[in-house]
Design a protein around this motif. Structure first.
Motif, PDB file in Angstrom:
ATOM      1  N   VAL A 221      -3.108   9.321  -3.852  1.00 54.06           N
ATOM      2  CA  VAL A 221      -2.764  10.045  -2.629  1.00 54.06           C
ATOM      3  C   VAL A 221      -3.938   9.950  -1.656  1.00 54.06           C
ATOM      4  CG1 VAL A 221      -2.105  12.275  -1.651  1.00 54.06           C
ATOM      5  CG2 VAL A 221      -1.280  11.611  -3.905  1.00 54.06           C
ATOM      6  N   ARG A 222      -3.628   9.598  -0.430  1.00 52.24           N
ATOM      7  CA  ARG A 222      -4.632   9.430   0.608  1.00 52.24           C
ATOM      8  C   ARG A 222      -4.627  10.656   1.515  1.00 52.24           C
ATOM      9  NH1 ARG A 222      -8.709   5.692   1.982  1.00 52.24           N
ATOM     10  NH2 ARG A 222      -9.029   5.893   4.192  1.00 52.24           N
ATOM     11  N   ASN A 223      -5.818  11.164   1.870  1.00 54.14           N
ATOM     12  CA  ASN A 223      -5.892  12.264   2.819  1.00 54.14           C
ATOM     13  C   ASN A 223      -5.592  11.721   4.207  1.00 54.14           C
ATOM     14  OD1 ASN A 223      -6.629  14.177   0.948  1.00 54.14           O
ATOM     15  ND2 ASN A 223      -8.804  13.807   1.195  1.00 54.14           N
ATOM     16  N   ARG A 224      -4.630  12.322   4.862  1.00 54.33           N
ATOM     17  CA  ARG A 224      -4.235  11.879   6.197  1.00 54.33           C
ATOM     18  C   ARG A 224      -4.183  13.066   7.143  1.00 54.33           C
ATOM     19  NH1 ARG A 224      -2.026   6.901   7.149  1.00 54.33           N
ATOM     20  NH2 ARG A 224      -1.834   5.569   5.333  1.00 54.33           N
ATOM     21  N   CYS A 225      -4.352  12.763   8.433  1.00 58.49           N
ATOM     22  CA  CYS A 225      -4.266  13.784   9.479  1.00 58.49           C
ATOM     23  C   CYS A 225      -2.832  14.296   9.546  1.00 58.49           C
ATOM     24  CB  CYS A 225      -4.691  13.180  10.813  1.00 58.49           C
ATOM     25  SG  CYS A 225      -4.550  14.306  12.217  1.00 58.49           S
ATOM     26  N   GLU A 226      -2.673  15.606   9.644  1.00 59.24           N
ATOM     27  CA  GLU A 226      -1.342  16.205   9.705  1.00 59.24           C
ATOM     28  C   GLU A 226      -0.610  15.865  11.007  1.00 59.24           C
ATOM     29  OE1 GLU A 226       0.396  18.334   7.486  1.00 59.24           O
ATOM     30  OE2 GLU A 226      -1.088  17.634   6.043  1.00 59.24           O
TER      31      GLU A 226
ATOM     32  N   CYS B  99      -7.820  14.798  11.603  1.00 60.19           N
ATOM     33  CA  CYS B  99      -8.825  13.761  11.791  1.00 60.19           C
ATOM     34  C   CYS B  99      -9.839  14.251  12.817  1.00 60.19           C
ATOM     35  CB  CYS B  99      -8.170  12.454  12.227  1.00 60.19           C
ATOM     36  SG  CYS B  99      -7.380  12.503  13.831  1.00 60.19           S
ATOM     37  N   ARG B 100     -10.951  13.548  12.893  1.00 59.00           N
ATOM     38  CA  ARG B 100     -12.055  13.976  13.759  1.00 59.00           C
ATOM     39  C   ARG B 100     -11.647  14.008  15.228  1.00 59.00           C
ATOM     40  NH1 ARG B 100     -14.027   9.414  16.074  1.00 59.00           N
ATOM     41  NH2 ARG B 100     -13.365   7.459  15.120  1.00 59.00           N
ATOM     42  N   ILE B 101     -10.760  13.122  15.635  1.00 53.13           N
ATOM     43  CA  ILE B 101     -10.364  13.040  17.038  1.00 53.13           C
ATOM     44  C   ILE B 101      -9.533  14.259  17.430  1.00 53.13           C
ATOM     45  CG2 ILE B 101      -9.076  11.648  18.712  1.00 53.13           C
ATOM     46  CD1 ILE B 101      -9.763   9.245  16.768  1.00 53.13           C
TER      47      ILE B 101
ATOM     48  N   THR C 256      -1.444  13.074  13.319  1.00 58.10           N
ATOM     49  CA  THR C 256      -1.330  11.661  13.658  1.00 58.10           C
ATOM     50  C   THR C 256      -1.101  10.764  12.458  1.00 58.10           C
ATOM     51  OG1 THR C 256      -3.715  11.317  13.490  1.00 58.10           O
ATOM     52  CG2 THR C 256      -2.842  11.951  15.647  1.00 58.10           C
ATOM     53  N   GLY C 257      -1.458  11.204  11.275  1.00 55.32           N
ATOM     54  CA  GLY C 257      -1.337  10.371  10.091  1.00 55.32           C
ATOM     55  C   GLY C 257      -2.517   9.437   9.907  1.00 55.32           C
ATOM     56  N   ARG C 258      -3.575   9.620  10.684  1.00 55.05           N
ATOM     57  CA  ARG C 258      -4.747   8.750  10.603  1.00 55.05           C
ATOM     58  C   ARG C 258      -5.409   8.900   9.231  1.00 55.05           C
ATOM     59  NH1 ARG C 258     -10.218   7.978  12.050  1.00 55.05           N
ATOM     60  NH2 ARG C 258     -10.464   6.275  13.524  1.00 55.05           N
ATOM     61  N   PRO C 259      -5.712   7.761   8.542  1.00 55.56           N
ATOM     62  CA  PRO C 259      -6.222   7.856   7.179  1.00 55.56           C
ATOM     63  C   PRO C 259      -7.731   8.034   7.064  1.00 55.56           C
ATOM     64  CG  PRO C 259      -5.776   5.591   7.712  1.00 55.56           C
ATOM     65  CD  PRO C 259      -5.348   6.396   8.903  1.00 55.56           C
ATOM     66  N   ARG C 260      -8.454   7.868   8.142  1.00 52.82           N
ATOM     67  CA  ARG C 260      -9.916   7.937   8.043  1.00 52.82           C
ATOM     68  C   ARG C 260     -10.472   9.036   8.927  1.00 52.82           C
ATOM     69  NH1 ARG C 260     -11.956   1.762   7.478  1.00 52.82           N
ATOM     70  NH2 ARG C 260     -10.426   1.195   5.904  1.00 52.82           N
ATOM     71  N   GLY C 261     -11.641   9.534   8.553  1.00 59.49           N
ATOM     72  CA  GLY C 261     -12.311  10.552   9.354  1.00 59.49           C
ATOM     73  C   GLY C 261     -11.597  11.891   9.321  1.00 59.49           C
TER      74      GLY C 261
END
Length: 101
Positions: free
Chosen positions: A60-65, A80-82, A67-72
């Motif tokens: 399971v990959r941590n993703r932004c709730e 995500c950081r953004i 945007t779904g961005r997988p990093r940061g």
């Protein structure tokens, strides 16, 4: 925005890992138990390897709730950081203050 297929695949993995968690834990405990005979431990290892690979928690990959961005990603906020910076600047995250000096 991440591809919807990637987000759905990750959600499916999360559901599967939650569904198979108890059985995987029991098999791993059997495998690690040095008091059991080698045949039983080997049989448990074979059962564990026969289970679906996407049922493992590490898949399971941590993703932004949003945007779904997988990093940061920040685990505490699940963002995500953004997006964290955007929402923090507008004051929409309780307890988060953007520092300035």
């Amino acid at each position: 925005m991440a591809k919807l297929s990637s987000i759905e695949k990750n959600n499916r993995r999360a559901r599967m890992s939650k569904q198979h968690a108890k059985k995987r834990a029991a098999l791993k405990a059997t495998i690690m138990n040095k008091d059991l005979p080698m045949e039983d431990r080997f049989a448990a290892q074979m059962k564990l390897s026969a289970m679906p690979r996407n049922g493992a928690k590490t898949r399971v990959r941590n993703r932004c709730e949003l945007t779904g961005r997988p990093r940061g990603n920040y685990r505490k906020f699940k963002l995500c950081r953004i997006k964290l910076r955007e929402l923090g600047s507008f004051g929409q995250i309780p307890g988060l203050i953007k520092s300035s000096w």
